[in-house]
Design an enzyme around this catalytic site. Structure first.
Site, PDB file in Angstrom:
ATOM      1  N   CYS A   2     -31.442 -28.490  24.754  1.00 44.09           N
ATOM      2  CA  CYS A   2     -31.250 -29.973  24.715  1.00 44.09           C
ATOM      3  C   CYS A   2     -31.676 -30.456  23.772  1.00 44.09           C
ATOM      4  O   CYS A   2     -31.163 -30.001  22.478  1.00 44.09           O
ATOM      5  CB  CYS A   2     -33.701 -29.928  25.713  1.00 44.09           C
ATOM      6  SG  CYS A   2     -33.358 -29.419  27.085  1.00 44.09           S
ATOM      7  N   GLY A  28     -27.006 -30.262  26.250  1.00 44.72           N
ATOM      8  CA  GLY A  28     -27.486 -30.942  27.213  1.00 44.72           C
ATOM      9  C   GLY A  28     -26.619 -32.002  28.538  1.00 44.72           C
ATOM     10  O   GLY A  28     -26.804 -33.098  27.645  1.00 44.72           O
ATOM     11  N   ASN A 102     -37.411 -29.459  23.107  1.00 39.19           N
ATOM     12  CA  ASN A 102     -35.871 -28.567  23.045  1.00 39.19           C
ATOM     13  C   ASN A 102     -36.928 -27.294  22.528  1.00 39.19           C
ATOM     14  O   ASN A 102     -37.020 -26.904  21.604  1.00 39.19           O
ATOM     15  CB  ASN A 102     -35.102 -29.041  21.768  1.00 39.19           C
ATOM     16  CG  ASN A 102     -33.821 -28.365  21.611  1.00 39.19           C
ATOM     17  OD1 ASN A 102     -33.758 -28.704  20.432  1.00 39.19           O
ATOM     18  ND2 ASN A 102     -33.676 -27.787  22.544  1.00 39.19           N
ATOM     19  N   GLY A 103     -36.111 -26.191  23.901  1.00 36.88           N
ATOM     20  CA  GLY A 103     -35.982 -25.067  22.846  1.00 36.88           C
ATOM     21  C   GLY A 103     -37.049 -24.157  23.970  1.00 36.88           C
ATOM     22  O   GLY A 103     -36.478 -24.584  25.693  1.00 36.88           O
ATOM     23  N   TYR A 259     -22.133 -22.533  17.325  1.00 40.21           N
ATOM     24  CA  TYR A 259     -21.565 -23.659  18.409  1.00 40.21           C
ATOM     25  C   TYR A 259     -22.246 -24.853  18.347  1.00 40.21           C
ATOM     26  O   TYR A 259     -21.474 -25.927  18.752  1.00 40.21           O
ATOM     27  CB  TYR A 259     -20.765 -22.332  19.850  1.00 40.21           C
ATOM     28  CG  TYR A 259     -20.974 -22.917  20.909  1.00 40.21           C
ATOM     29  CD1 TYR A 259     -19.788 -23.687  21.050  1.00 40.21           C
ATOM     30  CD2 TYR A 259     -22.375 -23.285  21.774  1.00 40.21           C
ATOM     31  CE1 TYR A 259     -19.158 -24.398  21.821  1.00 40.21           C
ATOM     32  CE2 TYR A 259     -21.984 -23.904  23.098  1.00 40.21           C
ATOM     33  CZ  TYR A 259     -20.370 -24.375  23.539  1.00 40.21           C
ATOM     34  OH  TYR A 259     -20.244 -25.260  23.770  1.00 40.21           O
ATOM     35  N   ASP A 367     -11.805 -18.145  17.305  1.00 39.48           N
ATOM     36  CA  ASP A 367     -12.047 -18.890  18.861  1.00 39.48           C
ATOM     37  C   ASP A 367     -13.609 -19.005  18.131  1.00 39.48           C
ATOM     38  O   ASP A 367     -14.617 -17.701  17.435  1.00 39.48           O
ATOM     39  CB  ASP A 367     -12.957 -18.354  20.247  1.00 39.48           C
ATOM     40  CG  ASP A 367     -13.136 -19.302  20.959  1.00 39.48           C
ATOM     41  OD1 ASP A 367     -13.590 -20.489  20.474  1.00 39.48           O
ATOM     42  OD2 ASP A 367     -13.085 -19.122  22.447  1.00 39.48           O
ATOM     43  N   ASP A 368     -14.926 -19.846  18.414  1.00 31.80           N
ATOM     44  CA  ASP A 368     -16.375 -19.520  17.326  1.00 31.80           C
ATOM     45  C   ASP A 368     -17.178 -18.403  18.225  1.00 31.80           C
ATOM     46  O   ASP A 368     -17.621 -17.832  17.464  1.00 31.80           O
ATOM     47  CB  ASP A 368     -17.094 -20.969  17.995  1.00 31.80           C
ATOM     48  CG  ASP A 368     -17.409 -20.974  19.340  1.00 31.80           C
ATOM     49  OD1 ASP A 368     -17.964 -21.009  20.100  1.00 31.80           O
ATOM     50  OD2 ASP A 368     -16.619 -22.012  20.315  1.00 31.80           O
TER      51      ASP A 368
END
Ligand code: AMP
Length: 508
Positions: A2, A28, A102-103, A259, A367-368
């Site tokens: 988030c 998000g 967030n979390g 990412y 790719d990451d």
């Protein structure tokens, strides 16, 4: 994952918060919400969807006031389809509080029971964020001096939250009549920064998940909120800060650098972009060491987050770097995605190969990370279809083998391609000619190089070590059972949506 924002300003906060949410949209896309404080009234508007779709002019007009918080949501706990779980959440007692989180709390279930039995509080959703809000409310109630609240009592309440809550939480909240509160869990797993804007009337403060929000909204970066620290800004614009835990120890989530975060953000003193460049260098050195005889004609990034790593890897190895995939910037979300087949199709819709860059060449795709492996498998096939001779694959992160319980939607072990498979088996699964992964120590060195002061990282999806110390195999089993139950509900909802669509189509 988030994104959160909070502001105390001298002018209306609504547009600023809206613009800030758009900058944090990558954190998000499922729901968005803004709450503002206007005199004695809290205004709140939230809903499912992208920021641009949730807010209409009439909603923005109603969000009056110079102080506010905002949230974008990617579901990690609770349900994706229930718009009652969009944030911010509101509770009317004590004082009136709105909160964005967030979390993910790892002891939400015990807390929910405790809240009901001991604190006589009812939590109405499955969201751990509503649990967190009620724990904060209870702590504020017990620490406030009668009808009054001051910075000391607020900080004592945050200490109480740290004692009761486990897991990851970066939080913004408005306490009606008092001001803006923000705090970060004792490990600082999720990021949180403070910015200031000096105006003739006084200082305005902005709290945000990522520094990119400060840059774009014209605020000067002040510093990261420390793990365990709380920040309180009253409605007169006075800033108070305090460390509210004796056990704080910075261990930021390493996947933010791999990412999640935007490359133009600086998190805990580390430029995300710079850390990705170093990831490319370390990976190049490993590649030169273990593949001395592999002939690579061109390095091609998989857009977007792998680009800095791929570029630096190519530079270091003196190999040509070329863009070989074009991303459709305008693609919307695929709303009904019952299974992997749809996901496969959506990769093809999002990315297309430029034949010229592949035909007759030995290509190294970078790719990451590889999570489920669906994207990689599809992209390897696209490279072959475009005429590549050999398709090698490099991941700037190590194999993802364990679920994330701290707020990233990382699938259950059964869905992760690397769980229970060797690198050779994964290589076969994605159909590449050879596969190379970053070593975990090299990933940590890449991030630490930009800020050597950071001793520890939360890297559980790679090493299975959960820093909060409360994650047992039984806990993971339970989370995974919850996930599959959630999925079953979700596809039932999707079926319902399909049915509704079919009915409205046939009635036209
Ligand atoms: P896949 O292996 O098919 O799951 O796709 C992996 C790619 O999705 C990575 O290269 C990232 O760019 C991106 N990704 C990584 N983690 C996540 C996540 N938790 N949610 C959505 N996308 C992710």
């Amino acid at each position: 994952m988030c994104g959160i924002l909070g502001v105390v300003s001298y002018s209306p906060a609504n547009q600023l918060l809206y613009d800030g949410l758009q900058v944090l949209q990558h954190r998000g896309q499922d729901a968005a919400g803004i709450a503002t404080m206007d005199g004695d009234t809290i205004h709140l508007h939230k809903g499912n969807g992208l920021v641009r779709d949730v807010f209409r002019t009439r909603n923005m007009r109603a969000l009056q006031g110079n102080t506010g918080i905002a949230h974008v949501r990617y579901p990690t706990a609770g349900s994706a389809v229930d718009h009652n779980e969009a944030q911010p959440f509101y509770v009317n007692s004590p004082f009136g509080i709105v909160l964005g989180h967030n979390g993910n709390l790892t002891n939400a279930e015990e807390l929910k029971k405790q809240l009901f039995v001991q604190d006589l509080r009812h939590v109405n959703t499955n969201s751990d964020s509503e649990v967190l809000l009620n724990v904060l409310a209870h702590e504020l109630q017990s620490k406030s001096k009668g009808l009054r609240l001051d910075a000391d009592s607020i900080f004592a309440a945050v200490s109480g939250v740290h004692q009761r809550c486990r897991g990851a939480y970066a939080v913004v909240a408005i306490i009606a009549g008092y001001g803006l509160l923000a705090f970060r869990d004792i490990y600082g797993i999720r990021p949180l920064v403070i910015g200031v804007n000096e105006t003739p009337e006084g200082n305005e403060y902005l709290i945000a998940s990522e520094s990119v929000a400060l840059d774009t909204l014209g605020f000067k970066f002040l510093r990261d909120v420390a793990p365990g620290e709380a920040v309180f800004v009253d409605f007169q614009g006075r800033l108070y800060t305090r460390q509210c835990s004796d056990n704080a120890q910075l261990s930021p989530c390493i996947f933010e650098y791999v990412y999640f975060s935007r490359p133009d953000s600086v998190i805990d003193g580390i430029s995300v972009h710079e850390s990705r460049l170093y990831m490319g260098e370390y990976l190049a050195d490993k590649l030169a060491r273990i593949w001395p005889d592999v002939k690579i004609d061109v390095v091609i990034p998989i857009p977007d987050s792998s680009r800095p790593s791929a570029l630096q890897l190519a530079n270091r190895l003196n190999i040509l770097f070329r863009e070989g995939f074009v991303k459709n910037r305008y693609i919307g979300r695929t709303f009904i995605m019952p299974g992997q087949a749809m996901r496969k199709k959506s990769v093809r819709q999002k990315l297309n190969a430029i034949g010229l860059e592949f035909k007759g060449k030995n290509v190294l795709l970078v790719d990451d990370s590889i999570v489920r492996g669906t994207t990689s498998r599809e992209i390897v096939q696209m490279a072959r279809d475009a005429g590549a001779l050999k398709v090698y694959f490099a991941s700037a992160a190590p194999p993802v083998r364990y679920p994330n319980v701290y707020g990233i939607d990382m699938p259950s072990r059964a869905e992760l391609i690397a769980t229970g498979r060797t690198d050779e088996e994964i290589c076969r699964e994605i159909g590449a000619d050879a596969l190379i992964y970053q070593d975990l120590e090299d990933l940590k060195s890449s991030v630490r190089k930009a800020n050597p002061a950071i001793a520890e990282f939360e890297a559980s999806c790679f090493d299975g070590i959960y820093i909060t110390g409360d994650i047992t195999p039984a806990y993971l089993d339970k989370v995974e059972r919850g996930r599959s139950a959630g999925k079953a509900n979700k596809s039932a909802d999707d079926d319902q949506m399909e049915l509704e669509l079919a009915m409205s189509a046939s009635s036209m």
